[in-house]
Design a protein around this motif. Structure first.
Motif, PDB file in Angstrom:
ATOM      1  N   UNK A 110       0.874  -1.176   0.000  1.00 40.60           N
ATOM      2  CA  UNK A 110       0.000   0.000   0.000  1.00 40.60           C
ATOM      3  C   UNK A 110       0.904   1.216   0.000  1.00 40.60           C
ATOM      4  N   UNK A 111       0.568   2.231  -0.792  1.00 42.81           N
ATOM      5  CA  UNK A 111       1.358   3.466  -0.725  1.00 42.81           C
ATOM      6  C   UNK A 111       0.943   4.204   0.547  1.00 42.81           C
ATOM      7  N   UNK A 112       1.762   5.196   0.938  1.00 37.96           N
ATOM      8  CA  UNK A 112       1.415   5.967   2.142  1.00 37.96           C
ATOM      9  C   UNK A 112       0.060   6.641   1.976  1.00 37.96           C
ATOM     10  N   UNK A 113      -0.225   7.131   0.764  1.00 35.90           N
ATOM     11  CA  UNK A 113      -1.512   7.827   0.602  1.00 35.90           C
ATOM     12  C   UNK A 113      -2.678   6.845   0.620  1.00 35.90           C
ATOM     13  N   UNK A 114      -2.481   5.619   0.123  1.00 34.55           N
ATOM     14  CA  UNK A 114      -3.567   4.614   0.212  1.00 34.55           C
ATOM     15  C   UNK A 114      -3.824   4.244   1.680  1.00 34.55           C
ATOM     16  N   UNK A 115      -2.722   4.106   2.429  1.00 37.00           N
ATOM     17  CA  UNK A 115      -2.881   3.790   3.850  1.00 37.00           C
ATOM     18  C   UNK A 115      -3.637   4.915   4.558  1.00 37.00           C
ATOM     19  N   UNK A 116      -3.246   6.142   4.235  1.00 33.07           N
ATOM     20  CA  UNK A 116      -3.911   7.295   4.868  1.00 33.07           C
ATOM     21  C   UNK A 116      -5.410   7.299   4.567  1.00 33.07           C
ATOM     22  N   UNK A 117      -5.738   6.975   3.324  1.00 36.05           N
ATOM     23  CA  UNK A 117      -7.161   6.955   2.940  1.00 36.05           C
ATOM     24  C   UNK A 117      -7.933   5.927   3.780  1.00 36.05           C
ATOM     25  N   UNK A 118      -7.329   4.755   3.957  1.00 32.23           N
ATOM     26  CA  UNK A 118      -7.987   3.688   4.730  1.00 32.23           C
ATOM     27  C   UNK A 118      -8.180   4.143   6.183  1.00 32.23           C
ATOM     28  N   UNK A 119      -7.104   4.713   6.762  1.00 27.71           N
ATOM     29  CA  UNK A 119      -7.149   5.131   8.177  1.00 27.71           C
ATOM     30  C   UNK A 119      -8.188   6.236   8.377  1.00 27.71           C
ATOM     31  N   UNK A 120      -8.179   7.238   7.495  1.00 25.70           N
ATOM     32  CA  UNK A 120      -9.120   8.355   7.644  1.00 25.70           C
ATOM     33  C   UNK A 120     -10.559   7.874   7.455  1.00 25.70           C
ATOM     34  N   UNK A 121     -10.747   6.902   6.560  1.00 31.64           N
ATOM     35  CA  UNK A 121     -12.072   6.347   6.329  1.00 31.64           C
ATOM     36  C   UNK A 121     -12.590   5.665   7.607  1.00 31.64           C
TER      37      UNK A 121
END
Ligand code: KPL
Length: 309
Positions: free
Chosen positions: A241-252
């Motif tokens: 997962x890229x950092x931005x994909x991870x961020x999207x999952x966490x924020x979701x």
């Protein structure tokens, strides 16, 4: 027989969903006996189960509590629903009654207690579950099914891989809770671990609900470094997962569970130990072992420990 170890919110939720379909009991392990000040013969555990937070009419449930030698039959399925730090002593207590015909399903947050349990269980098939069901116990007599989610279950050891999704799974599916089977459960556990690493310590340190974490100063300051460490951990575990994909999952998850008190905040508020050693503590050890940057997970682990000292 379906035997549940642990009568917290998740244990009671499953008991409430299964008692009409099958024989359900809570297992009185030694730590459980001490915690609940019980002496044999044990009384049944009675509680009110609310199907959702708005319902005013509960189901009144009464579930037997039995010692391991009577709770565990040769073909019982055992759901371990304790905190991660209570798994090892629970396994020591039930292990003498387990064989290759039993099924053990582990429901812990974090990563680490599952492997320790598997090592201790030998040839008993061992599965792990990752759940997004929301349940809470506002008092000892009440469980509320606060949010509907899903539970993914998959094999943790060779005997479990060989058995796969069999009769035991149908028994759990009779609960009508949403269940699915994933042969690559480690990936699910790692993904959930990263989410817990990014949310739980901040809710405990800042004494806030999940939805408030993003606005927290500490979170805003450390998130870029934490995000990089967590993405490195996931990539090393082949979950690319890229950092931005991870961020999207966490924020979701923060948005969807905005009103939740995380399990770690509930532990702190109830003066219980937290699962930090199996969450950011695990990430710290994993990253350090593999020569990857680990400082932020280490620091958050220490900050959560300091809350209880
Ligand atoms: O799993 C959780 C927990 O509280 O442990 C989250 C995802 C943070 C939801 O509350």
């Amino acid at each position: 027989m379906l035997s549940i170890v642990g009568s917290g919110a998740m244990g009671c939720l499953w008991a409430a969903h299964l008692y009409q379909q099958t024989d359900v009991c809570f297992v009185v392990t030694e730590p459980y006996r001490q915690k609940h000040h019980l002496s044999a013969p044990y009384s049944a555990l009675s509680f009110n189960a609310f199907p959702n937070a708005l319902e005013s009419q509960p189901h009144r449930i009464s579930t037997p509590r039995l010692a391991p030698d009577t709770a565990i039959k040769h073909d019982s399925t055992i759901l371990i629903m304790t905190k991660s730090y209570d798994v090892d002593p629970a396994i020591i207590d039930i292990k003498p009654y387990l064989g290759a015909q039993n099924i053990v399903v582990l429901f812990q947050n974090g990563f680490g207690s599952q492997q320790r349990a598997c090592n201790a269980l030998g040839d008993t098939p061992c599965f792990a579950a990752v759940t997004t069901e929301g349940a809470n116990k506002p008092d000892h007599q009440t469980v509320i099914h606060a949010g509907h989610g899903e539970t993914v279950i998959g094999p943790m050891n060779k005997p479990a891989q060989l058995i796969g999704k069999a009769q035991w799974f149908d028994k759990l599916a009779a609960s009508k809770l949403t269940l699915c089977y994933d042969p690559s459960i480690s990936i699910q556990l790692m993904r959930k671990l990263a989410i817990n690493c990014a949310i739980n310590p901040f809710t405990a340190i800042g004494n806030c609900r999940n939805g408030a974490v993003r606005k927290q100063r500490l979170f805003q300051e450390v998130w870029p470094q934490l995000r990089a460490e967590l993405a490195a951990m996931l990539n090393h575990a082949n979950l690319n997962l890229s950092e931005s994909e991870l961020e999207e999952i966490v924020f979701d998850v923060m948005t969807k569970t905005a009103n939740n008190q995380s399990s770690m905040l509930q532990d702190i508020n109830s003066a219980r130990p937290t699962e930090i050693d199996d969450i950011n503590g695990f990430a710290h050890r994993y990253l350090e072992q593999h020569g990857l940057p680990f400082q932020m997970n280490k620091s958050l682990t220490e900050q959560v420990h300091a809350l209880r000292s």
